[in-house]
Enzyme design. Sequence first.
Site, PDB file in Angstrom:
ATOM      1  CD  GLU A 112      54.247  16.098  28.248  1.00  0.00           C
ATOM      2  OE1 GLU A 112      55.203  16.052  27.563  1.00  0.00           O
ATOM      3  OE2 GLU A 112      53.125  15.863  28.205  1.00  0.00           O
ATOM      4  CG  ASP A 160      58.571  16.798  27.885  1.00  0.00           C
ATOM      5  OD1 ASP A 160      58.231  16.037  27.068  1.00  0.00           O
ATOM      6  OD2 ASP A 160      58.110  17.528  28.668  1.00  0.00           O
ATOM      7  CB  SER A 182      54.152  16.358  24.825  1.00  0.00           C
ATOM      8  OG  SER A 182      54.130  14.818  24.722  1.00  0.00           O
ATOM      9  CG  ASP A 185      58.921  19.708   1.916  1.00  0.00           C
ATOM     10  OD1 ASP A 185      58.122  20.040   3.057  1.00  0.00           O
ATOM     11  OD2 ASP A 185      58.929  20.215   0.936  1.00  0.00           O
ATOM     12  CB  ILE A 186      56.480  16.401   6.222  1.00  0.00           C
ATOM     13  CG1 ILE A 186      57.665  16.147   7.155  1.00  0.00           C
ATOM     14  CG2 ILE A 186      55.390  15.213   6.447  1.00  0.00           C
ATOM     15  CD1 ILE A 186      58.534  15.111   6.924  1.00  0.00           C
ATOM     16  N   GLY A 215      57.265  22.609   0.763  1.00  0.00           N
ATOM     17  CA  GLY A 215      57.618  23.842   1.564  1.00  0.00           C
ATOM     18  C   GLY A 215      56.740  23.894   2.834  1.00  0.00           C
ATOM     19  CG  ASP A 229      52.771  21.635   5.684  1.00  0.00           C
ATOM     20  OD1 ASP A 229      52.508  21.143   7.017  1.00  0.00           O
ATOM     21  OD2 ASP A 229      53.699  20.747   5.036  1.00  0.00           O
TER      22      ASP A 229
END
EC number: 3.4.14.10
Length: 607
Positions: free
Chosen positions: A302, A306, A522, A564-565, A583, A585
């Site tokens: 992790e 990061d 993450s 936009d996905i 838009g 979601d």
Amino acid sequence: MRSFSFTGLLCLVSIAPFLRVLAAPPKACAPKVKESVIPPRGWTQHGIPSPDHTIVLRIALPQPDFNLLEKHLYEVSDPSHARYGDHLSKEEVERLVAPHQDSIDAVDEWLRSYNIDSNDVHRSAAKDWVTVKIPVSLAEKMLDTTYHVWEHSDGDQIVRTTSYSLPENLHAHIDLVQPTTMFGRFKGLKSTIVWPDEAEAPPQLKTLVGTVNTASGAIVDASCNTTITIKCLQQLYNAVGFTPKILKNSIGITGYLEQFANIQDLQSFYAEQRPDALNSSFKFISVKGGLNDQNLSLAGAEANLDVQFAFGLSFPIPGTFWSTAGRPPFKPDVGTPTNTNEPYTDWLDFVLSHPSPPLSISTSYGDDEQTVPKSFAIRACASFAQLGVRGVSLMFSSGDGGVGDNNPNPATQQCFTNDGRNATRFIPLFPASCPFVTSVGGTVGVPEVAVSRFFSGGGFSDYFERPWYQEKAVKKHLSTLPKGTYKGLYNPKGRGIPDVAAQGDRFRIFLSGVPRMIGGTSASSPTFAGIVALLNDVRLSKKLPPLGFLNPLLYSVDSSAFNDITVGHNSGCGTTGFNATRGWDPVTGLGTPNFGILAKLVVQKGH
């Protein structure tokens, strides 16, 4: 002159705070339940802790002027307001969250009545938190409760109680005391699968286009469909060729649960993906004894993920990594004699005490919202607001469980309420559900779709109402849902999450000297934090203030600022969850960032 006992004073305060003379001392106040919970599913009583077991009690005093701080936060974060960017100083914030002196005095006298010396009391900079380290036997007397060792079905153990009480008059002077009723299992939000470097791509990625023009017009290398690198993110988010100029800028990563960011792994990562950053590093800060073990075999997946991607994407902006000690689920044995608090509150105490925290900060950890007592969630969220009004942008992963628990086996799913009803319910994540942070969901592939190997956390908070800045976008989405969709499974008036998204799967990192693939939101949060750091550079180079709390800006800019996905969903709780649509979601939020357009927009929002 006071001629009555301490307990008499306490009762007197609650009845007549300005009365100073009594004919006779009143009777001592009886304890009254302050908070009680039903243990979450999976936890059972396992035993009784030793009377000498140590607990670090955190006592929250009320913040009577927090409504003013919230007003400041929204004014300085709203690009349409005249005060946009006029962030407050550390001292100004502390004055706004400071408790009344009556509360400080009442709590101090209560502590003294149990022979807790002032030298053993730690106070936050604003004096709104008091911390004392005491044996559990004393905590039980003070809180009129009994602690037990609780064990989770997976073996984790914690020392908690399901109810605690305070003298009735103290209820007005104490918001909460923890650790008491908090059964959260603070966890990193990454996939449990770490692939070897040569692993084959999942089937769903093979159906996506290879090299493609994104919405920004940029061309993305075909390899980005199977392996995400710094180069891929720059191409996907229209940041190719941008070099930060202002080194007074800053970015930070929070590290918890003995996760160590390994410098040797970082150099291997830089050598492969960011050679101009080779031999550079980051500032390490220990919080509450957080360690920095550089043994290569102890490198944290992790922490490495990061640090490598947030700092690699934003180089040469200076980076900070905090290692905060504490692990809430623990074995209460001789080796771990102290029952630590949820460590992000220790980190918050620390960072709020410093005058100049990093301007863009990512956190890839969280709890199921319902396992965090609402009182605690509200206070922690208020601390995030303190950072936002000071000009800090906070990013949190939205989670990897879709709308709750994406375990395909209904018999072992955990999508149930903690209120005794055991009703099926979608489970949002905290702190991602706090309205004062930016929640980041996950995407995958080229062109991007909602990530599907695990599921981008999203939905609606049961604790926090929908904030004004997302009212239009969220209501529009809800109006498109067929009537009755998931009725009773979520709170349609709650704060919607996530706010935005970024790539979240098949990130190539170096771990213990070996390249690995890893995924989860993450990965999405530090990626978005890196983009925000670049945007701060754009503003700072024009002598404009940093962005600070992002959400009012993000929900107000032109939709072209995001990719936009519209494909994918976030399954969980035995459902297919919500769909990614045009838009905003509750799967990918507003979409993924288009740095090129955002860079132009943020300098138009001056101060």
